[in-house]
Write a protein that holds these residues in place. Structure first.
Motif, PDB file in Angstrom:
ATOM      1  N   TYR A  13       0.840  -1.208   0.000  1.00  0.00           N
ATOM      2  CA  TYR A  13       0.000   0.000   0.000  1.00  0.00           C
ATOM      3  C   TYR A  13       0.873   1.255   0.000  1.00  0.00           C
ATOM      4  N   VAL A  14       1.903   1.256   0.837  1.00  0.00           N
ATOM      5  CA  VAL A  14       2.825   2.397   0.875  1.00  0.00           C
ATOM      6  C   VAL A  14       3.562   2.525  -0.449  1.00  0.00           C
ATOM      7  N   LYS A  15       4.008   1.409  -1.012  1.00  0.00           N
ATOM      8  CA  LYS A  15       4.712   1.453  -2.294  1.00  0.00           C
ATOM      9  C   LYS A  15       3.835   2.043  -3.392  1.00  0.00           C
ATOM     10  N   LEU A  19       5.507   6.642  -2.073  1.00  0.00           N
ATOM     11  CA  LEU A  19       6.943   6.776  -2.319  1.00  0.00           C
ATOM     12  C   LEU A  19       7.257   7.981  -3.208  1.00  0.00           C
ATOM     13  N   GLN A  20       8.438   8.555  -2.966  1.00  0.00           N
ATOM     14  CA  GLN A  20       8.981   9.649  -3.778  1.00  0.00           C
ATOM     15  C   GLN A  20       8.094  10.890  -3.792  1.00  0.00           C
ATOM     16  N   LYS A  21       7.426  11.150  -2.688  1.00  0.00           N
ATOM     17  CA  LYS A  21       6.648  12.377  -2.519  1.00  0.00           C
ATOM     18  C   LYS A  21       7.246  13.156  -1.358  1.00  0.00           C
ATOM     19  N   TYR A  59       6.495  -5.749  11.687  1.00  0.00           N
ATOM     20  CA  TYR A  59       6.856  -4.337  11.585  1.00  0.00           C
ATOM     21  C   TYR A  59       6.943  -3.921  10.119  1.00  0.00           C
ATOM     22  N   LEU A  60       6.577  -2.677   9.855  1.00  0.00           N
ATOM     23  CA  LEU A  60       6.749  -2.079   8.543  1.00  0.00           C
ATOM     24  C   LEU A  60       7.789  -0.978   8.653  1.00  0.00           C
ATOM     25  N   GLY A  61       8.871  -1.098   7.896  1.00  0.00           N
ATOM     26  CA  GLY A  61       9.908  -0.087   7.882  1.00  0.00           C
ATOM     27  C   GLY A  61       9.845   0.721   6.593  1.00  0.00           C
ATOM     28  N   ILE A  62       9.937   2.049   6.712  1.00  0.00           N
ATOM     29  CA  ILE A  62       9.923   2.933   5.549  1.00  0.00           C
ATOM     30  C   ILE A  62      11.198   3.773   5.589  1.00  0.00           C
ATOM     31  N   SER A  63      12.031   3.636   4.579  1.00  0.00           N
ATOM     32  CA  SER A  63      13.272   4.408   4.532  1.00  0.00           C
ATOM     33  C   SER A  63      12.990   5.783   3.934  1.00  0.00           C
ATOM     34  N   THR A  64      13.789   6.758   4.327  1.00  0.00           N
ATOM     35  CA  THR A  64      13.616   8.120   3.826  1.00  0.00           C
ATOM     36  C   THR A  64      14.872   8.592   3.102  1.00  0.00           C
ATOM     37  N   SER A  65      14.693   9.632   2.313  1.00  0.00           N
ATOM     38  CA  SER A  65      15.818  10.203   1.563  1.00  0.00           C
ATOM     39  C   SER A  65      16.869  10.787   2.498  1.00  0.00           C
TER      40      SER A  65
END
Length: 261
Positions: A13-15, A19-21, A59-65
């Motif tokens: 869902y996150v993908k 992403l990239q916003k 767990y859901l991990g979201i990497s950032t820029s």
């Protein structure tokens, strides 16, 4: 509680949405689930973009820029909602505003979830002593994990320090499909039983992901729609029994899953 298959859905869902916003701002209608001060989340995330979304068990991990990781644990009722031009979703704890006027809200009705910041997913895994994601295990590594375990096999499957992602419902299903009693001592399982359990672990989790966690759509031969004391076993003439294993309500078929004498 969301288990590994449900986290796969949140990841996708996150993908597909986020992403990239560029993150324009954050709001915290209820900061009680934050594991760091709100100011740290704002400093780490504002002006950055989400690069990737990764599942680690529950767990859901979201990497950032900017290099920081945003990590969600969903408790019993946590979920994500991507939206625009509508009211704030009920039970929102954290809202991420993107520069295209869309928003991503983390909601949690029962307040059992948690929201973390981390330097990396690997460091978060190490600091929380989490095992590897259950679907990332090879058969060889799975068998090695079970080698020196003496507790009940259900307890081992649910131990997030051993392997990450399996909870109460799916551990019951795996054991049912493998015809192993949930109270069996792990060190008493034969090699063939352990290999069969690994096979069923993968098939149960993969099927749940394909069915997008909609349990009424699972195969008719699955226990999941029969989790009630005295319900008919979907594979034999036996009746489903409920017991406690590792402090959790456990469902199994005594006819299909024989207890050791």
């Amino acid at each position: 509680m969301p288990e590994l298959p449900e986290i796969s859905l949140f990841r996708d869902y996150v993908k597909e949405t986020s992403l990239q916003k560029t993150i324009k701002k954050l709001e915290f209608p209820d900061a009680s689930l934050l594991q760091s001060p709100a100011s740290k989340f704002e400093k780490a995330l504002k002006g950055e973009k989400f690069d990737s979304a990764v599942r680690l068990g529950k767990y859901l991990g979201i990497s950032t820029s900017g290099g920081t990781w945003l990590i969600f644990h969903f408790g019993m009722t946590g979920k994500l909602e991507y939206y625009t031009n509508q009211d704030l979703p009920k039970y929102s704890k954290m809202v991420i505003f993107f520069d295209d006027d869309y928003r991503l809200a983390y909601t949690c009705r029962r307040k059992l979830g948690k929201i973390f910041l981390a330097e990396s997913l690997q460091k978060f895994q190490e600091e929380n002593e989490l095992g590897n994601d259950a679907l990332e295990l090879s058969e060889k590594y799975f068998l090695k994990l079970l080698e020196d375990k003496t507790g009940s096999i259900k307890g081992v499957l649910m131990d997030q320090h051993v392997m990450a992602g399996i909870g109460n419902v799916y551990s019951d299903e795996m054991l049912y499909q493998a015809k192993i009693h949930p109270k069996r001592k792990t060190n008493n399982l034969s090699i063939s039983e352990r290999k069969q359990l690994f096979k069923k672990m993968r098939s149960v989790l993969e099927m749940a992901i394909r069915k997008e966690g909609v349990r009424k759509d699972f195969l008719k031969s699955y226990l999941i729609s029969h989790r009630e004391e005295g319900a008919d076993c979907p594979k034999c003439d036996g009746k489903v029994k409920q017991i406690k294993v590792s402090g959790r309500s456990t469902y199994f078929c005594p006819s299909c899953q024989k207890e050791e004498k």
